[in-house]
Design a protein around this motif. Structure first.
Motif, PDB file in Angstrom:
ATOM      1  N   ALA A   1       0.814 -18.778   4.446  1.00 38.06           N
ATOM      2  CA  ALA A   1       1.026 -17.797   5.516  1.00 38.06           C
ATOM      3  C   ALA A   1       1.786 -16.579   4.992  1.00 38.06           C
ATOM      4  CB  ALA A   1       1.791 -18.442   6.666  1.00 38.06           C
ATOM      5  N   PHE A   2       2.814 -16.815   4.197  1.00 38.99           N
ATOM      6  CA  PHE A   2       3.578 -15.718   3.600  1.00 38.99           C
ATOM      7  C   PHE A   2       2.670 -14.827   2.757  1.00 38.99           C
ATOM      8  CE2 PHE A   2       6.123 -13.692   0.376  1.00 38.99           C
ATOM      9  CZ  PHE A   2       7.345 -13.418   0.959  1.00 38.99           C
ATOM     10  N   THR A   3       1.836 -15.452   1.928  1.00 41.68           N
ATOM     11  CA  THR A   3       0.969 -14.700   1.015  1.00 41.68           C
ATOM     12  C   THR A   3      -0.068 -13.886   1.776  1.00 41.68           C
ATOM     13  OG1 THR A   3       1.250 -16.451  -0.642  1.00 41.68           O
ATOM     14  CG2 THR A   3      -0.575 -14.913  -0.962  1.00 41.68           C
ATOM     15  N   VAL A   4      -0.716 -14.504   2.756  1.00 36.86           N
ATOM     16  CA  VAL A   4      -1.739 -13.809   3.535  1.00 36.86           C
ATOM     17  C   VAL A   4      -1.129 -12.646   4.316  1.00 36.86           C
ATOM     18  CG1 VAL A   4      -3.347 -14.032   5.468  1.00 36.86           C
ATOM     19  CG2 VAL A   4      -3.264 -15.798   3.695  1.00 36.86           C
ATOM     20  N   ALA A   5       0.038 -12.878   4.920  1.00 34.42           N
ATOM     21  CA  ALA A   5       0.689 -11.819   5.689  1.00 34.42           C
ATOM     22  C   ALA A   5       1.133 -10.675   4.784  1.00 34.42           C
ATOM     23  CB  ALA A   5       1.883 -12.380   6.448  1.00 34.42           C
ATOM     24  N   ALA A   6       1.648 -10.990   3.602  1.00 36.26           N
ATOM     25  CA  ALA A   6       2.046  -9.942   2.665  1.00 36.26           C
ATOM     26  C   ALA A   6       0.832  -9.130   2.217  1.00 36.26           C
ATOM     27  CB  ALA A   6       2.743 -10.558   1.451  1.00 36.26           C
ATOM     28  N   PHE A   7      -0.293  -9.820   2.003  1.00 40.26           N
ATOM     29  CA  PHE A   7      -1.525  -9.127   1.619  1.00 40.26           C
ATOM     30  C   PHE A   7      -1.985  -8.187   2.736  1.00 40.26           C
ATOM     31  CE2 PHE A   7      -6.202  -9.034   1.898  1.00 40.26           C
ATOM     32  CZ  PHE A   7      -6.487  -8.358   0.721  1.00 40.26           C
TER      33      PHE A   7
ATOM     34  N   ALA B   1      -0.208  -6.911   5.154  1.00 36.23           N
ATOM     35  CA  ALA B   1       0.743  -5.810   5.280  1.00 36.23           C
ATOM     36  C   ALA B   1       0.531  -4.783   4.184  1.00 36.23           C
ATOM     37  CB  ALA B   1       2.171  -6.346   5.228  1.00 36.23           C
ATOM     38  N   GLY B   2       0.241  -5.249   2.975  1.00 37.47           N
ATOM     39  CA  GLY B   2      -0.005  -4.336   1.864  1.00 37.47           C
ATOM     40  C   GLY B   2      -1.178  -3.419   2.115  1.00 37.47           C
ATOM     41  N   LEU B   3      -2.198  -3.927   2.821  1.00 41.72           N
ATOM     42  CA  LEU B   3      -3.344  -3.083   3.146  1.00 41.72           C
ATOM     43  C   LEU B   3      -2.934  -1.948   4.071  1.00 41.72           C
ATOM     44  CD1 LEU B   3      -6.141  -5.764   3.731  1.00 41.72           C
ATOM     45  CD2 LEU B   3      -5.777  -4.333   1.712  1.00 41.72           C
ATOM     46  N   PHE B   4      -2.050  -2.228   5.015  1.00 49.67           N
ATOM     47  CA  PHE B   4      -1.579  -1.191   5.932  1.00 49.67           C
ATOM     48  C   PHE B   4      -0.664  -0.185   5.241  1.00 49.67           C
ATOM     49  CE2 PHE B   4      -2.645  -4.463   9.104  1.00 49.67           C
ATOM     50  CZ  PHE B   4      -3.328  -3.690  10.036  1.00 49.67           C
ATOM     51  N   LEU B   5       0.070  -0.641   4.245  1.00 51.54           N
ATOM     52  CA  LEU B   5       1.096   0.188   3.625  1.00 51.54           C
ATOM     53  C   LEU B   5       0.617   0.943   2.394  1.00 51.54           C
ATOM     54  CD1 LEU B   5       3.924  -2.499   3.788  1.00 51.54           C
ATOM     55  CD2 LEU B   5       3.863  -0.408   5.147  1.00 51.54           C
ATOM     56  N   ARG B   6      -0.550   0.644   1.888  1.00 49.73           N
ATOM     57  CA  ARG B   6      -0.918   1.113   0.555  1.00 49.73           C
ATOM     58  C   ARG B   6      -1.057   2.631   0.449  1.00 49.73           C
ATOM     59  NH1 ARG B   6      -7.225  -0.871  -0.098  1.00 49.73           N
ATOM     60  NH2 ARG B   6      -7.985  -0.096   1.923  1.00 49.73           N
ATOM     61  N   THR B   7      -1.338   3.318   1.546  1.00 45.56           N
ATOM     62  CA  THR B   7      -1.532   4.771   1.461  1.00 45.56           C
ATOM     63  C   THR B   7      -0.239   5.554   1.587  1.00 45.56           C
ATOM     64  OG1 THR B   7      -1.969   4.920   3.838  1.00 45.56           O
ATOM     65  CG2 THR B   7      -3.869   4.591   2.396  1.00 45.56           C
ATOM     66  N   ARG B   8       0.864   4.862   1.950  1.00 47.65           N
ATOM     67  CA  ARG B   8       2.117   5.598   2.159  1.00 47.65           C
ATOM     68  C   ARG B   8       3.297   4.829   1.576  1.00 47.65           C
ATOM     69  NH1 ARG B   8       3.028   7.844   7.944  1.00 47.65           N
ATOM     70  NH2 ARG B   8       4.502   9.068   6.714  1.00 47.65           N
ATOM     71  N   ARG B   9       3.244   4.589   0.281  1.00 51.45           N
ATOM     72  CA  ARG B   9       4.346   3.910  -0.396  1.00 51.45           C
ATOM     73  C   ARG B   9       5.595   4.783  -0.381  1.00 51.45           C
ATOM     74  NH1 ARG B   9       2.739  -1.343  -0.665  1.00 51.45           N
ATOM     75  NH2 ARG B   9       0.695  -1.557  -1.673  1.00 51.45           N
ATOM     76  N   LYS B  10       6.759   4.138  -0.353  1.00 52.63           N
ATOM     77  CA  LYS B  10       8.060   4.794  -0.406  1.00 52.63           C
ATOM     78  C   LYS B  10       8.339   5.678   0.798  1.00 52.63           C
ATOM     79  CE  LYS B  10       8.278   4.703  -5.459  1.00 52.63           C
ATOM     80  NZ  LYS B  10       8.559   5.461  -6.700  1.00 52.63           N
ATOM     81  N   GLU B  11       7.605   5.499   1.885  1.00 49.89           N
ATOM     82  CA  GLU B  11       7.839   6.246   3.113  1.00 49.89           C
ATOM     83  C   GLU B  11       7.949   5.289   4.288  1.00 49.89           C
ATOM     84  OE1 GLU B  11       5.336  10.362   2.145  1.00 49.89           O
ATOM     85  OE2 GLU B  11       4.569   8.888   3.572  1.00 49.89           O
ATOM     86  N   TRP B  12       8.744   5.696   5.269  1.00 47.01           N
ATOM     87  CA  TRP B  12       8.814   4.925   6.504  1.00 47.01           C
ATOM     88  C   TRP B  12       7.817   5.547   7.472  1.00 47.01           C
ATOM     89  CZ3 TRP B  12      12.803   1.112   7.800  1.00 47.01           C
ATOM     90  CH2 TRP B  12      12.588   0.529   9.061  1.00 47.01           C
ATOM     91  N   GLY B  13       6.621   5.002   7.516  1.00 43.91           N
ATOM     92  CA  GLY B  13       5.600   5.489   8.425  1.00 43.91           C
ATOM     93  C   GLY B  13       5.416   4.545   9.604  1.00 43.91           C
ATOM     94  N   GLY B  14       4.396   4.815  10.380  1.00 42.74           N
ATOM     95  CA  GLY B  14       4.125   3.985  11.548  1.00 42.74           C
ATOM     96  C   GLY B  14       3.831   2.543  11.190  1.00 42.74           C
ATOM     97  N   ALA B  15       3.226   2.317  10.012  1.00 48.35           N
ATOM     98  CA  ALA B  15       2.900   0.946   9.603  1.00 48.35           C
ATOM     99  C   ALA B  15       4.161   0.124   9.378  1.00 48.35           C
ATOM    100  CB  ALA B  15       2.050   0.969   8.329  1.00 48.35           C
TER     101      ALA B  15
END
Length: 239
Positions: A76-82, A84-98
């Motif tokens: 569950a941890f691995t799938v959720a991290a994956f 989440a990574g899809l949502f976050l991949r376009t805006r690394r190092k920023e606090w966006g809506g994702a």
């Protein structure tokens, strides 16, 4: 007369706020891991290294250790991290809506589980215990992905072994005792205090520490969204 804030001042403030939010989430990890290990059949919901070690010993037949709970939590941890990574991949190092959305989702899940454990006799339900360890691990997987995306040095929120190594082999070696008092020590102390608080609050049942973890996550979201939120940059439309 107050001097004007420079871009460097603003960036330093942002980094301090980001560090503070991840420190709070590190404390949250300690809380939920205490609940997971002590009340959810010895499952680490944030520290996946612990689950892998437990699984290895369990497969070897050691001390009637659980297999199902740690294995599902790890997945569950691995799938959720994956995810989440899809949502976050376009805006690394920023606090966006994702970032806001993922942390709120995790807080809602943990809060719902906390409420469920407030129901009389719920803590003895094997189905709820397995569900709680699985969903809490998923929430922590999202949290860990957010922490990596924000990329604050030495702040992973879920792992302190590497932080402890850096503290001993770098901070103490390079700075002596003066190098001891830094964010690395802070992360270690906070996850310890979180575990202490989580274990102490279990006298009231798993629901109370889980609700505390959810509340602190919401506090992080409020602080981060107000102080660190960066709107998405839109590409200019070419006529």
């Amino acid at each position: 007369m107050a001097r004007n804030r420079t871009p460097r001042d603003a960036e330093s403030t942002r980094q301090a706020v980001a560090l503070s939010t991840l420190m709070i989430l590190t404390f949250v990890t300690g809380v939920v891991d205490a609940v997971g290990y002590l009340a959810l059949d010895r499952v680490f919901v944030g520290n996946m290294t612990g689950n892998i070690v437990i699984l290895g010993m369990a497969v070897a037949g050691g001390d009637d250790l659980p297999i199902l709970g740690p294995a599902i939590a790890l997945a569950a941890f691995t799938v959720a991290a994956f995810a989440a990574g899809l949502f976050l991949r376009t805006r690394r190092k920023e606090w966006g809506g994702a970032v806001t959305g993922l942390l709120i989702a995790g807080a809602v899940v943990i809060a719902a589980l906390g409420v469920a454990f407030l129901i009389p006799d719920a803590a003895d339900s094997e189905a709820l215990i397995l569900t709680a360890s699985t969903l809490t691990a998923a929430a922590m997987g999202m949290q860990a992905a957010v922490a990596r995306s924000l990329a604050v040095a030495d702040m992973t929120t879920v792992v302190v072994t590497s932080t402890l190594t850096s503290l001993a082999s770098e901070s103490l070696v390079d700075g002596g005792i003066r190098g001891f008092w830094n964010r690395r020590l802070g992360a270690i102390v906070l996850i310890f205090l979180g575990a202490l608080a989580g274990a102490a609050l279990l006298v009231f049942g798993p629901g109370v520490p889980l609700l505390l973890a959810a509340l602190l996550t919401v506090v992080v979201v409020v602080i981060g969204h107000r102080r660190l939120f960066t709107p998405a940059r839109r590409e200019p439309v070419v006529a």
